[in-house]
Design a protein around this motif. Sequence first.
Motif, PDB file in Angstrom:
ATOM      1  N   VAL B   6       0.860  -1.205   0.000  1.00 54.02           N
ATOM      2  CA  VAL B   6       0.000   0.000   0.000  1.00 54.02           C
ATOM      3  C   VAL B   6       0.887   1.243   0.000  1.00 54.02           C
ATOM      4  N   GLU B   7       1.887   1.223   0.849  1.00 56.70           N
ATOM      5  CA  GLU B   7       2.752   2.407   0.993  1.00 56.70           C
ATOM      6  C   GLU B   7       3.610   2.650  -0.249  1.00 56.70           C
ATOM      7  N   GLN B   8       4.137   1.554  -0.812  1.00 58.58           N
ATOM      8  CA  GLN B   8       4.969   1.716  -2.021  1.00 58.58           C
ATOM      9  C   GLN B   8       4.161   2.333  -3.159  1.00 58.58           C
ATOM     10  N   ILE B   9       2.965   1.813  -3.353  1.00 61.87           N
ATOM     11  CA  ILE B   9       2.119   2.333  -4.442  1.00 61.87           C
ATOM     12  C   ILE B   9       1.718   3.779  -4.154  1.00 61.87           C
ATOM     13  N   GLN B  10       1.409   4.056  -2.885  1.00 58.76           N
ATOM     14  CA  GLN B  10       1.017   5.428  -2.539  1.00 58.76           C
ATOM     15  C   GLN B  10       2.154   6.415  -2.800  1.00 58.76           C
ATOM     16  N   LYS B  11       3.366   5.982  -2.525  1.00 54.23           N
ATOM     17  CA  LYS B  11       4.528   6.853  -2.782  1.00 54.23           C
ATOM     18  C   LYS B  11       4.661   7.196  -4.264  1.00 54.23           C
ATOM     19  N   VAL B  12       4.409   6.199  -5.105  1.00 53.06           N
ATOM     20  CA  VAL B  12       4.472   6.446  -6.553  1.00 53.06           C
ATOM     21  C   VAL B  12       3.398   7.460  -6.953  1.00 53.06           C
ATOM     22  N   ILE B  13       2.193   7.246  -6.444  1.00 53.95           N
ATOM     23  CA  ILE B  13       1.083   8.147  -6.790  1.00 53.95           C
ATOM     24  C   ILE B  13       1.387   9.578  -6.316  1.00 53.95           C
ATOM     25  N   GLU B  14       1.928   9.708  -5.118  1.00 50.86           N
ATOM     26  CA  GLU B  14       2.284  11.047  -4.603  1.00 50.86           C
ATOM     27  C   GLU B  14       3.373  11.684  -5.473  1.00 50.86           C
ATOM     28  N   ALA B  15       4.327  10.873  -5.882  1.00 45.57           N
ATOM     29  CA  ALA B  15       5.416  11.404  -6.717  1.00 45.57           C
ATOM     30  C   ALA B  15       4.880  11.871  -8.069  1.00 45.57           C
ATOM     31  N   VAL B  16       3.940  11.102  -8.639  1.00 40.30           N
ATOM     32  CA  VAL B  16       3.348  11.496  -9.929  1.00 40.30           C
ATOM     33  C   VAL B  16       2.557  12.790  -9.744  1.00 40.30           C
ATOM     34  N   ASP B 105      11.791  -8.754  -6.216  1.00 41.41           N
ATOM     35  CA  ASP B 105      12.954  -8.633  -5.339  1.00 41.41           C
ATOM     36  C   ASP B 105      13.394  -7.171  -5.209  1.00 41.41           C
ATOM     37  N   VAL B 106      13.107  -6.593  -4.057  1.00 42.67           N
ATOM     38  CA  VAL B 106      13.431  -5.168  -3.866  1.00 42.67           C
ATOM     39  C   VAL B 106      14.928  -4.915  -3.692  1.00 42.67           C
ATOM     40  N   GLU B 107      15.680  -5.984  -3.475  1.00 41.23           N
ATOM     41  CA  GLU B 107      17.138  -5.828  -3.348  1.00 41.23           C
ATOM     42  C   GLU B 107      17.827  -5.945  -4.714  1.00 41.23           C
ATOM     43  N   SER B 108      17.067  -6.216  -5.723  1.00 33.53           N
ATOM     44  CA  SER B 108      17.629  -6.472  -7.060  1.00 33.53           C
ATOM     45  C   SER B 108      18.240  -5.210  -7.674  1.00 33.53           C
ATOM     46  N   PRO B 109      19.125  -5.406  -8.661  1.00 27.14           N
ATOM     47  CA  PRO B 109      19.743  -4.249  -9.337  1.00 27.14           C
ATOM     48  C   PRO B 109      18.709  -3.274  -9.907  1.00 27.14           C
ATOM     49  N   LEU B 110      17.617  -3.800 -10.474  1.00 23.78           N
ATOM     50  CA  LEU B 110      16.610  -2.895 -11.049  1.00 23.78           C
ATOM     51  C   LEU B 110      16.016  -2.002  -9.975  1.00 23.78           C
ATOM     52  N   HIS B 119       6.996  -3.714  -5.061  1.00 27.80           N
ATOM     53  CA  HIS B 119       7.288  -5.134  -4.876  1.00 27.80           C
ATOM     54  C   HIS B 119       6.034  -5.981  -5.030  1.00 27.80           C
ATOM     55  N   TYR B 120       6.210  -7.198  -5.522  1.00 33.82           N
ATOM     56  CA  TYR B 120       5.083  -8.153  -5.446  1.00 33.82           C
ATOM     57  C   TYR B 120       5.589  -9.492  -4.921  1.00 33.82           C
ATOM     58  N   ASN B 121       4.686 -10.212  -4.274  1.00 33.14           N
ATOM     59  CA  ASN B 121       5.028 -11.547  -3.771  1.00 33.14           C
ATOM     60  C   ASN B 121       4.892 -12.559  -4.900  1.00 33.14           C
ATOM     61  N   TYR B 122       5.645 -13.648  -4.761  1.00 36.82           N
ATOM     62  CA  TYR B 122       5.637 -14.658  -5.817  1.00 36.82           C
ATOM     63  C   TYR B 122       5.635 -16.052  -5.209  1.00 36.82           C
ATOM     64  N   ASP B 130      -1.584  -9.306  -3.427  1.00 34.85           N
ATOM     65  CA  ASP B 130      -0.179  -8.971  -3.149  1.00 34.85           C
ATOM     66  C   ASP B 130       0.779  -9.569  -4.175  1.00 34.85           C
ATOM     67  N   CYS B 131       0.223 -10.233  -5.177  1.00 38.38           N
ATOM     68  CA  CYS B 131       1.067 -10.858  -6.196  1.00 38.38           C
ATOM     69  C   CYS B 131       1.082 -10.008  -7.473  1.00 38.38           C
ATOM     70  N   GLU B 132       1.721 -10.550  -8.473  1.00 37.03           N
ATOM     71  CA  GLU B 132       2.044  -9.807  -9.690  1.00 37.03           C
ATOM     72  C   GLU B 132       0.859  -9.004 -10.273  1.00 37.03           C
ATOM     73  N   ILE B 133      -0.230  -9.705 -10.526  1.00 39.45           N
ATOM     74  CA  ILE B 133      -1.352  -9.041 -11.206  1.00 39.45           C
ATOM     75  C   ILE B 133      -2.052  -8.045 -10.283  1.00 39.45           C
ATOM     76  N   GLY B 134      -2.280  -8.466  -9.044  1.00 42.00           N
ATOM     77  CA  GLY B 134      -2.979  -7.603  -8.082  1.00 42.00           C
ATOM     78  C   GLY B 134      -2.238  -6.302  -7.828  1.00 42.00           C
TER      79      GLY B 134
END
Lengths: 324, 324
Positions: B6-16, B105-110, B119-122, B130-134
Amino acid sequence: MKQVHVEQIQKVIEAVKGKDIENIFFVACGGSMAALSFGDYFVTKDTDMPSFVYTSNEFIHRAPKALGEKSLVILKSHTGTTPETVGAATYARSKSALTVAISMDVESPLCQEAEFTVHYNYKDGSDAIDCEIGIYYTLLFKLLNLITGEEKYLRGVDQLSKLGELIERNQAKHKDVADAFGKKNKREKIIYTMASGAYIHHAYSFTSCLLMEMLWVNSNAIHSGEYFHGPFEITDYDVPFLMVVGEGPSTPLDQRALDFVTKYSENVEVVNVKEFDYTGVDEDLKEYFGPALAGPVLRLYADGLAEHTGHPLSVRRYMWKMEY
Amino acid sequence: MKQVHVEQIQKVIEAVKGKDIENIFFVACGGSMAALSFGDYFVTKDTDMPSFVYTSNEFIHRAPKALGEKSLVILKSHTGTTPETVGAATYARSKSALTVAISMDVESPLCQEAEFTVHYNYKDGSDAIDCEIGIYYTLLFKLLNLITGEEKYLRGVDQLSKLGELIERNQAKHKDVADAFGKKNKREKIIYTMASGAYIHHAYSFTSCLLMEMLWVNSNAIHSGEYFHGPFEITDYDVPFLMVVGEGPSTPLDQRALDFVTKYSENVEVVNVKEFDYTGVDEDLKEYFGPALAGPVLRLYADGLAEHTGHPLSVRRYMWKMEY
């Protein structure tokens, strides 16, 4: 260039100047869509004008919200009769967009429907400058000059006078290898094409219109950059690829795909556009002339297959034979 | 949804919100590019915001002029390690664009490279939300709401709580036919896919990642609107097609292609997304949920082929096995 063509293109340019154009849509079907796509490629590379490509019926049904009175919609149909593209012109006009139809027949429904018409000659002995590629490139160069103000595009217009000669020379250079390609691959049921940048649209045309439509050979146009993200797993020693190494900024993508595919397939045909004859074309204009010259050269490879399979490019089982 | 998401997505929306965003780029490779493309589809259909899709290396090399500090660049890589996509994030940041990385993976180079991370769970037993599509749909609905101000997208966010249940129900509905498809087609060396609208991206994924990459079956993703402009000539009584009839405005294109292909091929498998179970989804949101549900359903058809060919989807000859 014939005076009528000069005037038609000038009218389009004046109309674009007179409107505050905010985006460009290139709309057509099949090979015509692929041909228009070079415009989208150069507009996105060279300008910040938003540009989009749609197959005509998707354009009508998706009804992109950005389409409006500040849109330039460029449509193309060889005969001007493609119903979906005529419908797309009607739809674009209903949204008050500036519409331009490109066709060999100015009396056609598409040309009747669009506000502006750009005609080209077809197989009537006219110089290349008055035919399909010459006319479209003149329009594109003038549009790019109008949007960016850069003089190089006007040099491009001038140097299009070399087009006919360059097409002939590059075709002559590839005639024998294209024929040998046809002989070597005449028993193949599937031939992949691969390219990137502007040339992915040539791969698409070759796959859809030449291999699948005209020769009934299975195919798929693979983007050189996408190759490593799935399609490369289909590669094997006996899987044929027709690879276009482009002249332009994405050549490194083609080179990387080429290095891999030639390692694992023993049947890779390369059309290297960087090695074309560009006599009379300035260095900074080669990336524009490359896609213009690649089409007529690639056509020879289809001719080679037609010759050796005894399956003329004019044969169809469905097209023109029934309603669909 | 987990609080961190929720927080990660909200941060993106605030930044936009905090930036005067003028265009959106969706940049990734292969199946990730196809998955992001639903965003481009909905943005172009519902808003006048210019939106573009690029495979990562083409993005870097073409260097689209419209990319700049007013651009939102959404990147995706499942593992976050795809070198071309990491490079695309670096490039986009060098142009001062707002960058968002989507990965498991939030630790990934990307994720290290991009300014924002989603992030999404897999496959860890998490709920679909909480997964890719959701996760991606939540981000998309919130972006679409921000751009258009329309409330329906917030209903969309709410109704994503049904996603897990709907995926299960629609998979259950297709399990047997997908298995029968695998049995029927286990000897086929080529299977075409066909779709339009948002679903062309499913066809592309199925063709590139499932058939060509994982099953070594030749394929090509044909746009239903392009079918009649070349590819339909490949149709014959024994040529297999996997046809997606979409839920959305371009369904008439699919229906027209389906009518033709079923007349001339005796091996057409239809996945009709209009007939999916949408319990709990509002009528005006079905066209958004259709593409979200079609992926997990289509996967079953690849599972069916894997089962009956004895070729597991995990087998590769090149990927992960060598440098390329």
